[in-house]
Design a protein around this motif. Structure first.
Motif, PDB file in Angstrom:
ATOM      1  N   VAL A 162      41.723  34.603  43.261  1.00 17.79           N
ATOM      2  CA  VAL A 162      40.285  34.379  43.104  1.00 17.79           C
ATOM      3  C   VAL A 162      39.865  33.362  44.146  1.00 17.79           C
ATOM      4  O   VAL A 162      40.486  32.303  44.280  1.00 17.79           O
ATOM      5  N   VAL A 196      37.526  38.835  36.215  1.00 16.36           N
ATOM      6  CA  VAL A 196      38.867  39.154  36.689  1.00 16.36           C
ATOM      7  C   VAL A 196      39.388  40.310  35.842  1.00 16.36           C
ATOM      8  O   VAL A 196      38.784  40.693  34.830  1.00 16.36           O
ATOM      9  N   GLN A 299      37.426  38.312  44.181  1.00 16.73           N
ATOM     10  CA  GLN A 299      38.727  38.441  43.522  1.00 16.73           C
ATOM     11  C   GLN A 299      39.292  39.799  43.908  1.00 16.73           C
ATOM     12  O   GLN A 299      38.556  40.704  44.294  1.00 16.73           O
TER      13      GLN A 299
END
Length: 421
Positions: A162, A196, A299
């Motif tokens: 990330v 994520v 990400q």
């Protein structure tokens, strides 16, 4: 003999009325093509008969000719409503893997429970297969396949990195709360969220909280912050520590951390697989005299894309779009033409099948030689002109009445002959 002549006229007029009535009954049937009765006179003659004295023997129905003129095109709200502007028929198969193919001008298609593109009768729309780049890899009706929409696209990829670049206000005060508590806004200065993904492609929310610890001054040229991270309700640790220290120099430039910080492996709630990823704050993170903002956020994980929509372009290429940004070309709509469309056999439900009179189907695609253009979000209506049919109906009715009158007169003549003593 004249009785049979009048009777043939009655039968011909009745056939004409039936054909016109059938046309009018289907004035609202999508893709319907009207028919027209065609007649021929019957003359009994021989080599020895005198041409000037030949008497007709009535009328004969030569056939009911289908008229394949273009119907009106009406826009709709469905991208799977298709219409051919010009020559061409859609190819549909009644069942999956069927050896027979029917042809139709009714392009009102929908998606069934198994994600096949079908018409109202369940006929499966035929398309040419394509490769990964969207190029057609086959031709001819024999290579056509049933069009089916995929439910998903792509392979799930767990997040491994990330990148987050933020500006932390240089004038921010140290929070009044002595310790960090994510449920207490007075214990941190700012927060931001990033999506994520776990190994199954399920989205998870990473929340980073920024808490100021020290302010530059009093002999210290540096300013210190701590970043606390959570995925859902689970707090992340890095090297066993609950927070990541962040340091800026007197100019507001980030001095630490200088490399991505790896979080300790953890298993998200409801997931069978552990996640381990690194947070990189070095891409644009600053401390300046302006409000908190996020300049960089990325990400490397990916979810499985869910089908969101389908479109058909002017060449008949069917494209599906997915929630993860993917798009796929699924095939190219097959069109077919015939040397003599009037020779096609009507099957009902706006279906036709080829015969020896129509010739074999010639397969191709929209926009090619001999094939019309394909319009998405459009339906072809019946080509029946109501006014024209009503006028023809009046003419057929008068023909029937005239022949009935002639038959009545013939009957009276015969009756008179029988009454002669």
């Amino acid at each position: 003999m004249s009785i049979y002549t009048s009777l043939s006229g009655l039968q011909a007029a009745q056939t004409d009325l039936a054909v016109i009535s059938h046309n009018l009954a289907n004035v609202a049937t999508n893709g319907f093509k009207k028919s027209r009765s065609e007649f021929a006179d019957v003359i009994a003659s021989s080599v020895s008969s005198k041409p000037s004295s030949a008497i007709g023997a009535g009328v004969l129905v030569k056939g009911n000719r289908q008229i394949f003129t273009q119907g009106n095109l009406v826009q709709s709200q469905s991208s799977l409503d298709l219409a051919v502007s010009g020559d061409g028929f859609f190819a549909v198969k009644p069942q999956i893997g069927s050896a027979s193919t029917n042809f139709t001008r009714n392009g009102s298609f929908l998606v069934d429970a198994d994600r096949y593109v079908v018409d109202a009768q369940g006929g499966h729309l035929q398309v040419y297969p394509v490769d990964g780049s969207g190029a057609v890899v086959a031709s001819g009706l024999g290579s056509a396949i049933d069009l089916r929409l995929p439910a998903t696209s792509g392979t799930p990829v767990a997040t491994a990195a990330v990148t987050l670049g933020v500006n932390l206000p240089s004038g921010a005060a140290i929070p009044t709360a002595a310790t960090f508590d994510r449920f207490d806004p007075s214990s941190y200065n700012n927060s931001t969220q990033t999506t994520v993904y776990d190994a199954e492609g399920n989205p998870r929310t990473l929340t980073n909280y920024f808490r100021r610890e020290t302010v530059a001054g009093g002999g210290s040229p540096t300013s210190n912050w701590t970043v606390y991270s959570y995925v859902g309700d689970q707090q992340l640790t890095a090297g066993g520590s609950a927070g990541i220290p962040v340091t800026f120099d007197a100019t507001g430039a980030l001095t630490s951390p200088t490399a991505p910080t790896s979080y300790d492996s953890f298993t998200p709630t409801g997931s069978p697989n552990a996640i381990s990823f690194a947070l990189d704050l070095g891409a644009g993170t600053t401390q300046a005299a302006r409000p908190f903002d996020v300049a960089v956020r990325s990400q490397d994980g990916a979810a499985v894309g869910q089908l969101q929509g389908v479109t058909v372009d002017a060449k008949g290429r069917v494209q599906a779009s997915f929630s993860n940004g993917d798009s796929q070309t699924l095939g190219q709509v097959v069109l077919a033409t015939f040397t003599n469309p009037a020779g096609l056999r009507q099957l009902g439900n706006s279906y036709w099948s080829p015969t020896g009179l129509s010739g074999s189907p010639i397969a191709g695609a929209a926009g090619e030689n001999g094939f019309g253009d394909l319009l998405s979000g459009t339906i072809e209506r019946s080509n029946v002109d109501t006014t024209e049919e009503l006028v023809a109906l009046i003419a057929a009715q008068r023909s029937f009445q005239a022949n009935a009158k002639a038959l009545e007169t013939d009957k009276q003549v015969v009756q008179t002959l029988f009454n002669i003593q």
